[in-house]
Design a protein around this motif. Structure first.
Motif, PDB file in Angstrom:
ATOM      1  N   UNK A 142      -9.805  21.671  23.331  1.00 35.34           N
ATOM      2  CA  UNK A 142      -8.455  22.120  22.948  1.00 35.34           C
ATOM      3  C   UNK A 142      -8.280  22.091  21.434  1.00 35.34           C
ATOM      4  N   UNK A 143      -8.781  21.029  20.813  1.00 38.56           N
ATOM      5  CA  UNK A 143      -8.552  20.864  19.377  1.00 38.56           C
ATOM      6  C   UNK A 143      -9.422  21.755  18.516  1.00 38.56           C
ATOM      7  N   UNK A 144     -10.643  22.033  18.988  1.00 39.14           N
ATOM      8  CA  UNK A 144     -11.575  22.836  18.177  1.00 39.14           C
ATOM      9  C   UNK A 144     -10.969  24.190  17.828  1.00 39.14           C
ATOM     10  N   UNK A 145     -10.164  24.708  18.740  1.00 32.89           N
ATOM     11  CA  UNK A 145      -9.557  26.036  18.520  1.00 32.89           C
ATOM     12  C   UNK A 145      -8.613  26.033  17.314  1.00 32.89           C
ATOM     13  N   UNK A 146      -8.126  24.841  16.960  1.00 32.08           N
ATOM     14  CA  UNK A 146      -7.176  24.751  15.834  1.00 32.08           C
ATOM     15  C   UNK A 146      -7.901  24.650  14.492  1.00 32.08           C
ATOM     16  N   UNK A 147      -9.171  24.292  14.534  1.00 33.41           N
ATOM     17  CA  UNK A 147      -9.902  24.068  13.277  1.00 33.41           C
ATOM     18  C   UNK A 147     -10.326  25.401  12.668  1.00 33.41           C
ATOM     19  N   UNK A 169     -12.010  10.953  19.884  1.00 33.74           N
ATOM     20  CA  UNK A 169     -10.793  11.772  19.928  1.00 33.74           C
ATOM     21  C   UNK A 169     -10.804  12.742  18.743  1.00 33.74           C
ATOM     22  N   UNK A 170     -10.342  12.293  17.568  1.00 34.28           N
ATOM     23  CA  UNK A 170     -10.365  13.210  16.420  1.00 34.28           C
ATOM     24  C   UNK A 170     -11.800  13.615  16.075  1.00 34.28           C
ATOM     25  N   UNK A 171     -12.712  12.662  16.119  1.00 33.60           N
ATOM     26  CA  UNK A 171     -14.108  12.989  15.823  1.00 33.60           C
ATOM     27  C   UNK A 171     -14.695  13.852  16.951  1.00 33.60           C
ATOM     28  N   UNK A 172     -14.162  13.687  18.139  1.00 31.04           N
ATOM     29  CA  UNK A 172     -14.577  14.545  19.255  1.00 31.04           C
ATOM     30  C   UNK A 172     -14.174  15.985  19.027  1.00 31.04           C
ATOM     31  N   UNK A 173     -12.999  16.186  18.422  1.00 31.82           N
ATOM     32  CA  UNK A 173     -12.561  17.549  18.101  1.00 31.82           C
ATOM     33  C   UNK A 173     -13.507  18.169  17.080  1.00 31.82           C
ATOM     34  N   UNK A 174     -13.920  17.361  16.096  1.00 30.47           N
ATOM     35  CA  UNK A 174     -14.881  17.856  15.095  1.00 30.47           C
ATOM     36  C   UNK A 174     -16.221  18.167  15.760  1.00 30.47           C
ATOM     37  N   UNK A 175     -16.670  17.287  16.654  1.00 32.52           N
ATOM     38  CA  UNK A 175     -17.931  17.535  17.382  1.00 32.52           C
ATOM     39  C   UNK A 175     -17.830  18.854  18.149  1.00 32.52           C
ATOM     40  N   UNK A 176     -16.695  19.065  18.803  1.00 31.64           N
ATOM     41  CA  UNK A 176     -16.524  20.292  19.595  1.00 31.64           C
ATOM     42  C   UNK A 176     -16.475  21.517  18.693  1.00 31.64           C
ATOM     43  N   UNK A 177     -15.831  21.374  17.533  1.00 30.00           N
ATOM     44  CA  UNK A 177     -15.757  22.518  16.615  1.00 30.00           C
ATOM     45  C   UNK A 177     -17.128  22.923  16.115  1.00 30.00           C
ATOM     46  N   UNK A 178     -17.943  21.936  15.755  1.00 33.63           N
ATOM     47  CA  UNK A 178     -19.295  22.221  15.267  1.00 33.63           C
ATOM     48  C   UNK A 178     -20.164  22.769  16.398  1.00 33.63           C
ATOM     49  N   UNK A 179     -19.986  22.221  17.603  1.00 36.60           N
ATOM     50  CA  UNK A 179     -20.747  22.728  18.758  1.00 36.60           C
ATOM     51  C   UNK A 179     -20.380  24.180  19.047  1.00 36.60           C
TER      52      UNK A 179
END
Ligand SMILES: CSC[C@H]1O[C@H](OP(=O)(O)O)[C@H](O)[C@@H]1O
Length: 345
Positions: A142-147, A169-179
């Protein structure tokens, strides 16, 4: 670059709770094997394990150890309630601690047979750990879409696998964005005084091969002023019903800076971190930690003996400064009183 996260800080092995001692990272990777709920409560207070969701999972396992001890007594449920109170007293700010403990106590009180209750609580603790990891991965999506597709992301404290059951959580969003292929550069606040950023986030990012720079907390404004930061993303320890969010000390100042520089400021947290019984942030208890944490740096004395110290471990960011709250069920935006409740369905 898909990120395969396999960092774990909490394990249940041979009927003992095993905790990676985060006080010793990154120099040493030492696991503590705990068989007594009282030891687990002390481990939470001493930050052997820390991070709101990780504290919640740890408390759930502490209740397993407690019911295994209490089941020999006829008044085991009353004794278990006393153990729950001891566990909840370990740290005051993160709601996940009380939420997970009370959830286990309620489950135990629904079962008259102590042995059956012990089995149910262990199953529930395992399920909570696995659910937390799954929720963090969903939150990441959900968060990766915002980055942004590329750019600098500033983080504060540690919100990764070490602060949760896994993934972060926040670092998970970064992990998902990079993935998802986004070209992100992380700026990690060192996060005085306990240095969760310098010691824990840096260790996680290095293990994942995620590009980052470590910076002193007071460099955040400069980095924003230089146009190096396109978003700020932090975790939370307790979110009030109106969206005010308690998080590591220094978060509030980041939110003010982000607003001044017109940079999105995101909070990433599971819905279990939202305290709907807390109307607004001014009611959140802020933990005051030992003076020694400030007088020292990495356990070395830096200030003169006897200096007076204030060491609030958290602060509260008003909802008005938060661009969005990212959860496992979706993204909430103002008006948070309604949007968070809607996500809970
Ligand atoms: C994923 S929530 C992590 C949250 O917990 C940290 O506090 P502490 O290290 O003192 O437990 C910090 O507030 C993080 O944002």
């Amino acid at each position: 670059m898909p990120i395969v996260d396999n960092i774990r800080a909490i394990r249940w092995e041979d009927n003992q709770l095993c905790l990676l001692d985060q006080r010793l990272l990154p120099q040493q990777e030492i696991w503590l094997q705990l068989g007594d709920y009282r030891e687990v409560a002390v481990a939470i207070t001493q930050m052997v394990v820390r991070g709101a969701p990780a504290i919640g999972v740890t408390a759930a396992y502490a209740m397993v150890l407690a019911v295994q001890e209490m089941r020999q007594f006829s008044d085991w449920q009353q004794r278990l309630a006393g153990a729950a109170a001891e566990i909840k007293a370990a740290r005051p700010t993160a709601v996940n601690l009380a939420w997970a403990t009370d959830r286990q106590l309620t489950l135990a009180q629904s079962e008259s047979a102590a042995d059956r209750a012990a089995t149910l609580l262990l199953q529930a603790a395992h399920a909570l750990l696995e659910q937390d990891i799954a929720d963090n991965q969903q939150m990441g999506r959900h968060g990766a879409a915002l980055l942004p597709e590329q750019g600098g992301i500033l983080t504060h404290c540690n919100t990764g696998s070490l602060a949760t059951g896994g993934y972060g959580t926040a670092l998970g969003v970064i992990r998902a964005g990079i993935s998802a292929g986004k070209q992100l550069q992380v700026y990690a606040d060192e996060t005085r005084p306990w240095l969760q950023g310098a010691r824990l986030t840096a260790w996680e990012l290095q293990k994942d091969g995620i590009p980052f720079h470590l910076n002193v907390d007071s460099a955040a404004a400069y980095l924003m002023q230089q146009g190096l930061i396109q978003a700020v993303i932090v975790g939370a320890d307790r979110i009030a019903a109106n969206g005010d969010a308690a998080n590591k000390i220094g978060t509030y100042s980041l939110a003010v800076l982000a607003q001044y520089h017109q940079i999105p400021f995101y909070v990433a947290a599971p819905l279990s971190t939202v305290d709907f019984a807390m109307p607004a942030g001014e009611g959140i208890i802020i933990e005051e930690r030992p003076d020694s944490e400030v007088r020292q740096c990495a356990s070395h004395d830096v200030a003169p003996e006897g200096v007076k110290v204030r060491n609030p471990a958290f602060d509260v960011t008003p909802a008005a400064l938060i661009t969005a709250i990212i959860t496992e069920k979706g993204v909430a935006r103002a008006d948070y009183l309604h949007s968070l409740a809607e996500l809970c369905g």
